[in-house]
Design an enzyme around this catalytic site. Structure first.
Site, PDB file in Angstrom:
ATOM      1  CD  GLU A  40     -38.157   9.235 -22.679  1.00  0.00           C
ATOM      2  OE1 GLU A  40     -37.661   8.824 -21.498  1.00  0.00           O
ATOM      3  OE2 GLU A  40     -37.656  10.187 -23.117  1.00  0.00           O
ATOM      4  CB  CYS A 195     -22.869  16.105 -17.137  1.00  0.00           C
ATOM      5  SG  CYS A 195     -22.706  15.929 -15.428  1.00  0.00           S
ATOM      6  CB  CYS A 202     -16.629  20.814 -16.140  1.00  0.00           C
ATOM      7  SG  CYS A 202     -16.956  19.308 -15.217  1.00  0.00           S
ATOM      8  CB  CYS A 205     -20.769  22.079 -18.349  1.00  0.00           C
ATOM      9  SG  CYS A 205     -22.336  21.789 -17.456  1.00  0.00           S
TER      10      CYS A 205
HETATM   11 FE1  SF4 Z   1     -21.657  18.003 -15.074  1.00  0.00          FE
HETATM   12 FE2  SF4 Z   1     -21.564  20.546 -15.845  1.00  0.00          FE
HETATM   13 FE3  SF4 Z   1     -21.191  19.931 -13.425  1.00  0.00          FE
HETATM   14 FE4  SF4 Z   1     -19.345  19.278 -15.011  1.00  0.00          FE
HETATM   15  S1  SF4 Z   1     -20.114  21.617 -14.549  1.00  0.00           S
HETATM   16  S2  SF4 Z   1     -20.084  18.176 -13.496  1.00  0.00           S
HETATM   17  S3  SF4 Z   1     -20.353  18.783 -16.892  1.00  0.00           S
HETATM   18  S4  SF4 Z   1     -23.151  19.768 -14.720  1.00  0.00           S
END
Ligand code: SF4
Length: 363
Positions: A40, A195, A202, A205
């Site tokens: 960490e 992200c 996205c 995601c």
């Molecule tokens: Fe980030 Fe997922 Fe939101 Fe896209 S959809 S901005 S990858 S959290």
């Protein structure tokens, strides 16, 4: 932020993690508190792929708190050389010594006790307890700040105290009831691999369905950038003082300030005179001086422009005043822990050792 069932975010993330997360990082096998702590701290300013070889060398040399606490600071700094932000290594060493003195050579399992140790903040303490013991603690490292700032469309720069407070609340509110170790790794992995800072994926995601930035098609606006302030430029010279044996004088930097605890050629403030400093501080007489190309190094609050001056002395210098704070080193020997730009400068010097110093300069 819209009303999203808490388990929903965590559950989707965990399902994604089971399939796509990282399960073979060296600090996961075994996942002890000590190994999580070291990883960490290394990951605080550095990417995983850079950290892995450093981590493996570090835990091979210092496998537990006691070994680390009893090691010489120089040995710890040497294994850190190249990772930067050396305060992290000094804090690891001091924290290990406190753990040995106060906690029987183990990491405390109490959140507040962890926070008392040098270099362990709220996010690091949370990561250690969640990952090593499965305790229900949130984290908020750089990756997680970015994910949550987008997910909840937090408009302010995450470093602002108000935004930070909001992000901590969100991070805590999303914790699952179980699988805290996996969840902690999952949210870090999401930030690192999906992200991402520049091109978030996205479409891949697991939380895109209720991500506020994605829904509003304003992902690029989050997280808000840090308000711009130009970094001031500081000028200094690095005195590469060379004796008749071809050795260079190094001094240990004071613990506080830039490059604290590392070995470095003497630094000379802007406008100070090298010959005067040599005479007054070291009782040495300058014979020849060569100006080398300048170096630039960015610190958090300022930029340093360093002018290396290669200096030859009159007569033979036999000793230094204090071996714990000064030493002569040969370029061909393995150097002690040096700041990265100085290590680079030593490399260049090593390659040019065949070139003679110029004709004597009159001081
Ligand atoms: Fe980030 Fe997922 Fe939101 Fe896209 S959809 S901005 S990858 S959290």
């Amino acid at each position: 932020m819209s009303a999203v069932p808490i388990a929903s975010f965590a559950q989707r993330l965990l399902t994604w993690f089971d399939q796509h997360g990282r399960h073979d990082l060296p600090w996961q096998h075994p996942r002890s508190a000590y190994r999580v702590w070291i990883s960490e701290v290394m990951l605080q300013q550095t990417q995983v792929k850079t950290v892995i070889p450093y981590f493996e060398k570090f835990v091979a040399r210092f496998p537990d708190v006691t070994t680390l606490a009893k090691a010489a600071l120089d040995d710890v700094l040497l294994l850190w050389a190249g990772l930067g932000y050396y305060a992290r290594a000094r804090n690891l060493h001091r924290a290990a010594q406190q753990m040995l003195a106060q906690h029987g050579g183990e990491l405390p399992q109490d959140f507040e006790a962890l926070l008392q140790l040098p270099g362990i903040g709220r996010s690091t303490a949370g990561a250690i307890l969640a990952q090593a013991h499965g305790a229900r603690h949130a984290i908020l490292d750089g990756n997680v700040k970015r994910v949550l700032a987008r997910y909840a469309a937090v408009g302010e720069w995450p470093g602002h105290p108000r935004a930070s407070l909001q992000l901590w609340e969100i991070s805590e509110s999303l914790l699952p009831p179980q699988r805290l170790a996996d969840y902690t790794q999952a949210i870090m992995d999401l930030g690192a691999s999906v992200c991402t800072r520049r091109v978030p994926a996205c479409l891949r995601c697991p939380v895109s369905a209720d991500c506020q930035a994605h829904i509003a098609q304003r992902v690029a606006e989050y997280p808000a950038p840090k308000p711009r302030r130009d970094r001031p430029l500081r000028l200094a010279s690095a005195l590469l003082i060379e004796n008749a044996a071809g050795e260079i004088l190094l001094e240990r930097r004071p613990p506080a300030g830039i490059w604290g605890g590392l070995w470095c050629p003497p630094l000379l403030e802007e406008n100070a005179d090298a010959a005067t400093m040599l005479r007054e501080r070291y009782g040495l007489q300058l014979a020849a001086l060569q100006t080398l190309p300048t170096l630039r190094h960015a610190f958090t609050h300022f930029e340093l422009q360093l002018q290396p001056l290669r200096i030859q002395l009159v007569g033979i210098i036999h000793s230094v005043r204090d071996a714990s704070s000064q030493r002569w080193v040969k370029l061909s020997d393995a150097p002690p822990a040096l700041p990265t730009p100085i290590a680079r400068l030593f490399q260049q010097l090593k390659m040019s050792t065949d070139q003679p110093c110029p004709e004597p300069f009159t001081a």
